[in-house]
Design a protein around this motif. Structure first.
Motif, PDB file in Angstrom:
ATOM      1  N   LYS A 196      32.887  34.686  64.054  1.00 33.35           N
ATOM      2  CA  LYS A 196      33.591  35.149  62.862  1.00 33.35           C
ATOM      3  C   LYS A 196      33.094  34.390  61.634  1.00 33.35           C
ATOM      4  CE  LYS A 196      37.984  35.711  63.482  1.00 33.35           C
ATOM      5  NZ  LYS A 196      39.437  35.409  63.642  1.00 33.35           N
ATOM      6  N   LEU A 197      33.040  35.103  60.503  1.00 32.57           N
ATOM      7  CA  LEU A 197      32.811  34.471  59.209  1.00 32.57           C
ATOM      8  C   LEU A 197      34.158  34.353  58.501  1.00 32.57           C
ATOM      9  CD1 LEU A 197      29.647  36.393  57.903  1.00 32.57           C
ATOM     10  CD2 LEU A 197      29.736  34.359  59.352  1.00 32.57           C
ATOM     11  N   LEU A 198      34.467  33.181  58.010  1.00 32.00           N
ATOM     12  CA  LEU A 198      35.717  32.931  57.304  1.00 32.00           C
ATOM     13  C   LEU A 198      35.399  32.646  55.845  1.00 32.00           C
ATOM     14  CD1 LEU A 198      37.170  30.615  60.067  1.00 32.00           C
ATOM     15  CD2 LEU A 198      37.991  32.910  59.542  1.00 32.00           C
ATOM     16  N   VAL A 199      35.699  33.606  54.985  1.00 29.24           N
ATOM     17  CA  VAL A 199      35.401  33.515  53.552  1.00 29.24           C
ATOM     18  C   VAL A 199      36.651  32.997  52.850  1.00 29.24           C
ATOM     19  CG1 VAL A 199      34.672  34.760  51.496  1.00 29.24           C
ATOM     20  CG2 VAL A 199      33.771  35.422  53.738  1.00 29.24           C
ATOM     21  N   THR A 200      36.547  31.857  52.205  1.00 18.76           N
ATOM     22  CA  THR A 200      37.720  31.282  51.546  1.00 18.76           C
ATOM     23  C   THR A 200      37.891  31.845  50.140  1.00 18.76           C
ATOM     24  OG1 THR A 200      36.431  29.372  50.806  1.00 18.76           O
ATOM     25  CG2 THR A 200      37.654  29.140  52.872  1.00 18.76           C
ATOM     26  N   ALA A 201      39.153  31.910  49.718  1.00 20.02           N
ATOM     27  CA  ALA A 201      39.516  32.383  48.378  1.00 20.02           C
ATOM     28  C   ALA A 201      40.538  31.425  47.790  1.00 20.02           C
ATOM     29  CB  ALA A 201      40.109  33.791  48.450  1.00 20.02           C
ATOM     30  N   SER A 202      40.383  31.080  46.536  1.00 19.99           N
ATOM     31  CA  SER A 202      41.368  30.208  45.902  1.00 19.99           C
ATOM     32  C   SER A 202      42.730  30.899  45.793  1.00 19.99           C
ATOM     33  CB  SER A 202      40.903  29.794  44.504  1.00 19.99           C
ATOM     34  OG  SER A 202      40.961  30.899  43.619  1.00 19.99           O
ATOM     35  N   GLY A 203      42.710  32.225  45.784  1.00 24.03           N
ATOM     36  CA  GLY A 203      43.936  32.985  45.551  1.00 24.03           C
ATOM     37  C   GLY A 203      44.144  33.317  44.096  1.00 24.03           C
ATOM     38  N   GLY A 204      43.308  32.729  43.217  1.00 23.49           N
ATOM     39  CA  GLY A 204      43.409  33.024  41.802  1.00 23.49           C
ATOM     40  C   GLY A 204      44.698  32.492  41.185  1.00 23.49           C
ATOM     41  N   PRO A 205      44.983  32.888  39.963  1.00 24.06           N
ATOM     42  CA  PRO A 205      46.176  32.369  39.271  1.00 24.06           C
ATOM     43  C   PRO A 205      47.489  32.959  39.780  1.00 24.06           C
ATOM     44  CG  PRO A 205      45.036  33.965  37.898  1.00 24.06           C
ATOM     45  CD  PRO A 205      44.167  33.745  39.097  1.00 24.06           C
ATOM     46  N   PHE A 206      47.422  33.995  40.631  1.00 24.45           N
ATOM     47  CA  PHE A 206      48.650  34.699  41.032  1.00 24.45           C
ATOM     48  C   PHE A 206      48.932  34.578  42.526  1.00 24.45           C
ATOM     49  CE2 PHE A 206      46.716  37.330  37.523  1.00 24.45           C
ATOM     50  CZ  PHE A 206      47.396  36.655  36.512  1.00 24.45           C
ATOM     51  N   ARG A 207      48.353  33.585  43.144  1.00 26.78           N
ATOM     52  CA  ARG A 207      48.618  33.362  44.571  1.00 26.78           C
ATOM     53  C   ARG A 207      50.111  33.198  44.805  1.00 26.78           C
ATOM     54  NH1 ARG A 207      49.633  28.823  47.197  1.00 26.78           N
ATOM     55  NH2 ARG A 207      49.001  27.549  45.407  1.00 26.78           N
ATOM     56  N   GLY A 208      50.612  33.907  45.808  1.00 22.92           N
ATOM     57  CA  GLY A 208      52.026  33.807  46.158  1.00 22.92           C
ATOM     58  C   GLY A 208      52.912  34.833  45.474  1.00 22.92           C
ATOM     59  N   ARG A 209      52.381  35.556  44.478  1.00 25.73           N
ATOM     60  CA  ARG A 209      53.199  36.574  43.822  1.00 25.73           C
ATOM     61  C   ARG A 209      53.189  37.865  44.638  1.00 25.73           C
ATOM     62  NH1 ARG A 209      52.505  36.463  37.236  1.00 25.73           N
ATOM     63  NH2 ARG A 209      52.172  34.210  36.985  1.00 25.73           N
ATOM     64  N   THR A 210      54.279  38.588  44.570  1.00 22.31           N
ATOM     65  CA  THR A 210      54.351  39.903  45.188  1.00 22.31           C
ATOM     66  C   THR A 210      53.716  40.929  44.260  1.00 22.31           C
ATOM     67  OG1 THR A 210      56.485  40.451  44.196  1.00 22.31           O
ATOM     68  CG2 THR A 210      56.517  39.242  46.291  1.00 22.31           C
ATOM     69  N   ARG A 211      53.497  42.129  44.785  1.00 22.60           N
ATOM     70  CA  ARG A 211      52.929  43.187  43.951  1.00 22.60           C
ATOM     71  C   ARG A 211      53.834  43.482  42.757  1.00 22.60           C
ATOM     72  NH1 ARG A 211      49.351  47.411  43.651  1.00 22.60           N
ATOM     73  NH2 ARG A 211      50.176  49.316  42.728  1.00 22.60           N
ATOM     74  N   ALA A 212      55.141  43.493  42.985  1.00 27.03           N
ATOM     75  CA  ALA A 212      56.072  43.767  41.885  1.00 27.03           C
ATOM     76  C   ALA A 212      55.969  42.711  40.794  1.00 27.03           C
ATOM     77  CB  ALA A 212      57.499  43.844  42.419  1.00 27.03           C
ATOM     78  N   GLU A 213      55.714  41.478  41.176  1.00 22.34           N
ATOM     79  CA  GLU A 213      55.619  40.387  40.205  1.00 22.34           C
ATOM     80  C   GLU A 213      54.304  40.401  39.435  1.00 22.34           C
ATOM     81  OE1 GLU A 213      58.379  37.014  42.451  1.00 22.34           O
ATOM     82  OE2 GLU A 213      56.259  37.225  42.994  1.00 22.34           O
ATOM     83  N   LEU A 214      53.376  41.242  39.856  1.00 24.56           N
ATOM     84  CA  LEU A 214      52.080  41.328  39.169  1.00 24.56           C
ATOM     85  C   LEU A 214      52.060  42.419  38.094  1.00 24.56           C
ATOM     86  CD1 LEU A 214      49.703  40.992  42.263  1.00 24.56           C
ATOM     87  CD2 LEU A 214      50.144  39.263  40.515  1.00 24.56           C
ATOM     88  N   ALA A 215      53.115  43.201  38.020  1.00 20.24           N
ATOM     89  CA  ALA A 215      53.107  44.370  37.130  1.00 20.24           C
ATOM     90  C   ALA A 215      52.947  43.996  35.666  1.00 20.24           C
ATOM     91  CB  ALA A 215      54.392  45.175  37.336  1.00 20.24           C
TER      92      ALA A 215
END
Length: 424
Positions: free
Chosen positions: A194-213
């Motif tokens: 397996k290849l495991l590609v890491t992501a910082s999650g950006g500035p909105f890590r942990g937010r739900t879709r509704a919280e991104l609106a």
């Protein structure tokens, strides 16, 4: 199509080495961008290893480009915008001393492509966007080693790139793919689980879709870890960038999409990992600084001493890992879908996203509308097919560009419609 890995850490370098004791000749495309400016720093810190023969840029910062040309003493400077040629010549005259010979100036949309095929050992493609495809193909045709930071050229033209590249000719520069490239040295391709590609999650890590609106452009441009250009920064906020990286990893290392996993790692200390069949996992880590993968890309197979900062292991630190929330960030599963479809679907995904990011930054599209609109454009292009059939088969450069042109126009139409509906 070739049957070797596009980026193979076990393959010998196909280009002739420089004369004994001499520096390696480098061409830097996109020299005034984030990758390019850091590459210039690496070269200036290692004059015994590298010599830049030519630079290219879009043309928005001709004074900076001229100063780079002076410091590096290049032979040729190119701008994509033909209307900036006179401004560049004036900037060069101001940067260079009286009586000093000035570099040759090339201008126009094909200037970077011409430089990519010029005499050198390695071409660093740090151009942003799918306009980097033609220079990528030119460098490969000319037999140059390609230090590839322009992921879009691989995304939109993967089969074209694969048909030209020789074993060992491409060295990835993206931090994630450089990490995979280094970790893959620990085993054979058959030993990779397996290849495991890491992501910082950006500035909105942990937010739900509704919280991104209600996310604003200012919010999206405030990346917590990396300093990048606006398009890449927004792509990191939507995780479209990570979706593109998954497609790129598939193309570079010929690993199926169901064996490539995105892992959220906020500290950006581990840049990616490879899990092997015996259960061991090799990770490449280091402070979030692009100079190390850039130096590795232009110096491979040698490492450049002190290319980037290192961790202070006498100080306490902790690293966290989280699963990806695909509901809040559907860009990654969408990218896997278009990557599996193949054909021109990845080009459509990328082009539609670029238009949607522009619309978002201009206040014409909400943040969640970026990926929603991209998904709509992709669905139209592929006819809603889910059976794995390709979304277009004309994989010539002309065919790819035509698919991109359609995707951009359709994305603009859908974004404009979204604005009208929101005001209604």
């Amino acid at each position: 199509m070739t049957d070797h890995l596009l980026a193979d850490p076990h393959a010998p370098c196909p280009a002739d080495p420089p004369p004994s004791g001499g520096p390696r000749d480098i061409v830097i495309l996109g020299s005034t961008g984030s990758i390019g400016t850091q590459a210039v720093d690496v070269v200036l810190s290692n004059p015994e290893r590298f010599r830049v023969t030519a630079l290219s840029a879009n043309g928005g910062r001709v004074a900076e480009l001229a100063e780079q040309a002076r410091r590096l003493r290049v032979r040729t400077v190119a701008v994509a915008r033909a209307d900036k040629a006179d401004d560049l010549r004036e900037a060069l005259r101001a940067a260079f001393g009286p009586g000093e010979p000035l570099p040759e100036v090339l201008a126009g949309p094909d200037a970077a492509t011409e430089l990519a095929g010029s005499e050198c050992h390695t071409v660093l493609n740090g151009i942003t966007g799918s306009i980097g495809l033609a220079p990528t193909l030119a460098a490969l045709k000319a037999g140059r080693v390609l230090a590839l930071a322009n992921k879009e050229s691989l995304i939109v033209g993967g089969p074209l790139v694969k048909a030209l590249a020789r074993p060992g000719q491409i060295v990835p520069v993206d931090s994630e793919h450089s990490a995979l490239f280094q970790a893959l040295k620990g085993g054979t391709r058959g030993e990779v689980r397996k290849l495991l590609v890491t992501a910082s999650g950006g500035p909105f890590r942990g937010r739900t879709r509704a919280e991104l609106a209600d996310v604003t452009p200012e919010d999206a441009l405030a990346h917590p870890t990396w300093a990048m250009g606006p398009v890449i920064t927004v792509n990191s906020a939507t995780l479209v960038n990570k979706g593109l990286e998954v497609i790129e990893a598939h193309l570079l290392y010929d690993i199926p999409f169901d064996r490539i996993q995105v892992v959220v790692h906020p500290q950006s200390a581990i840049h990616s990992m490879v899990e092997f069949t015996d259960g061991s996992t090799l990770a490449q880590c280091g402070p979030p600084d692009m100079r190390l993968p850039i130096a590795l890309g232009i110096g491979w197979p040698a490492r450049v001493p002190d290319a980037g900062p290192v961790f202070d292991w006498t100080q306490p630190m902790s690293w966290d890992f989280f699963p990806l929330d695909e509901d809040a960030f559907p860009s990654v599963p969408l990218a896997c879908h278009v990557g599996a479809l193949g054909g021109t679907a990845p080009a459509v995904y990328n082009a539609a996203n670029e238009e949607c990011v522009d619309a978002f930054l201009a206040g014409r599209l909400p943040f969640t509308g970026i990926v929603d609109t991209v998904a709509s454009v992709v669905e139209e292009h592929t006819g809603g097919r889910t059976d794995g059939s390709p979304g277009g088969t004309d994989l010539t450069l002309t065919g790819v560009l035509e698919a991109e042109e359609w995707a951009r126009a359709r994305a603009r139409e859908l974004a404009a419609r979204a604005v009208v509906e929101a005001r209604a």
